[in-house]
Design an enzyme around this catalytic site. Sequence first.
Site, short mmCIF file in Angstrom:
data_model
loop_
_atom_site.label_atom_id
_atom_site.label_comp_id
_atom_site.label_asym_id
_atom_site.label_seq_id
_atom_site.Cartn_x
_atom_site.Cartn_y
_atom_site.Cartn_z
N ARG A 89 51.07 91.20 22.19
CA ARG A 89 51.13 92.47 21.19
C ARG A 89 52.29 93.61 21.54
O ARG A 89 52.89 94.10 20.85
CB ARG A 89 49.89 93.24 20.99
CG ARG A 89 49.33 93.80 22.29
CD ARG A 89 47.88 93.98 22.06
NE ARG A 89 46.86 92.91 22.26
CZ ARG A 89 45.74 92.65 22.26
NH1 ARG A 89 44.89 93.95 22.05
NH2 ARG A 89 44.86 91.57 22.41
N LYS A 137 44.82 85.54 35.05
CA LYS A 137 43.89 84.81 34.30
C LYS A 137 43.26 84.01 35.51
O LYS A 137 43.87 83.72 36.45
CB LYS A 137 44.56 84.09 33.20
CG LYS A 137 44.99 84.55 32.25
CD LYS A 137 45.83 83.66 31.12
CE LYS A 137 46.03 84.17 29.78
NZ LYS A 137 45.23 84.79 29.03
#
Length: 515
Positions: free
Chosen positions: A372, A298
């Site tokens: 996920r 990120k």
Amino acid sequence: MTYKVLNNITVKNINNGVISNVSTDLLVIPVNNKTISSDEFKEIDKKSNGYLLKSSKEALNPGNQNHLITSINGITAKKILLVKDLNEKDDIYLWLNKYKYIAKIANSMNCKNLSILDGQVYPNGKNQLWFLEMVSRSIESGAYIFSTTKNKTAKTEKVGKEIISSNVSLKNVTLITSKLTSAQLKKAKISVLRGFSVGEGINTAKHLGDLPANHATPKIIEKIVKNTTKEYQGLKVKSLNEKDLARLKMGSYLSVSKGSDEPPRMIIIEYNGGKKNEKPIALVGKGITFDTGGISIKPSPGMDEMKWDMCGAGTVFGVMCSLARIKADVNVIGIMACAENMPSARATKPGDVVTSMSGQTIEILNTDAEGRLVLADALTYVGKYKPSYVIDMATLTGAVVVALGSHASGVMANNQFLADKIIESGEETGDRAWQLPLWNEYKSCTRTNFADLANIGGGREAGTIHAAAFLSKFAEDYKWAHMDIAASAWSSSPKGGTGRPVSLICDLILNKKLK
Ligand code: BES
Ligand code: MN
Ligand code: ZN
């Protein structure tokens, strides 16, 4: 350990209007037409020679300041806080905010105790019991101030117009009702205990989120959770380490912690307060203790906020603590899927293919879509409990921040009844949620040439739904809903956890909405 702010919240029922001898640092009077004509109000107004009524009438005028702090000779309360009350038509979030604000005022005035007079005016469709529960919950959660990693000598300071307290002064709160029968009083006490306990659950979730990532690694969280079993015998905790997860063939989960020196932990909390043969409700929380993005790293601005990427797991913990404290007659399984997502020479690389516990292989095209991956295996694992319903909570996508903003958590489900009830509990508690569709069209995006599924797909379109579509492939055996809480679980300004959606989930479970 659970995180406790207040020592106690109690109900004091007054039968003959004697309020002038209530001993408290701060007596709060919600000013509306009902309260100013009550016996209690008249009694103190007399002592003030009519000053209280005069200033309350001023406070009721539209446009005037909405609170006033004063003191009156001859009454035991040290200070009186008149707050302009809301009316029946006002949104529930305004009621929550009002009482959170009152807790903040009490802390900033260094009050140890606080008494609040029942305003007798409630939002449309709500009654006194709802009000007592809401006030207890809002005061407990509003009084929370994070100070664990601050110097203990820090003082209250004035920043601009705002008073920032660095420590909680408030200890005891009394809610004052009048003329209740003993049966009504008993019910009132139950509502207050419930609100207080849910408030504690909210604070437990906030605190776990607010802890810096180096103070809340998967191993530290495991220790914190295990310690709560000493506090509440009703909770059973089991924890799976890296070896256990490997034995269960959770290749998807393990791909996330692979680059980190901090080993993962999947923590399972069982609470069996219901009938023996009753199937449990299962709660599954994303617990990424820090999300750097991994090799798909990120950008640095705002990356500190990824310490809150475990708020789904924090919610699970908060809810379980509240249920145990209330001794609720329900069976619930809570799973906290904890791991740290770091880049390193050992980290998972884009394009790597792993095998999940379900047997489905996954091509990890983006290591930043890691939530996920832990949830996929946790959702498969929870199936062995034969749950009646499964709800997962996850700070899963930046896209939900764009879609709904922070006022609502996103809900997607394979069962409409479950989605409806989640939304209903959100309305009831002011901890709102809103549904996004999960049609089959969205599910094709996970296709790839190299595995059964890819962990990203859909490009810039509907990121929140595509993440849920991926999860749905691991939740086919039961009734399931996914809540994306990336926008609601913490606030960026001022920075801090919100404890959402603890109150929504507690309402859903405690009021047996899933029957
Ligand atoms: N934890 C983040 C989601 C997030 C981002 C929450 C910003 C709050 C604020 C999650 O793991 C993530 O990185 N999601 C990616 C998914 C993408 C790679 C498909 C995202 O939303 O950008
Ligand atoms: Mn991520
Ligand atoms: Zn994440």
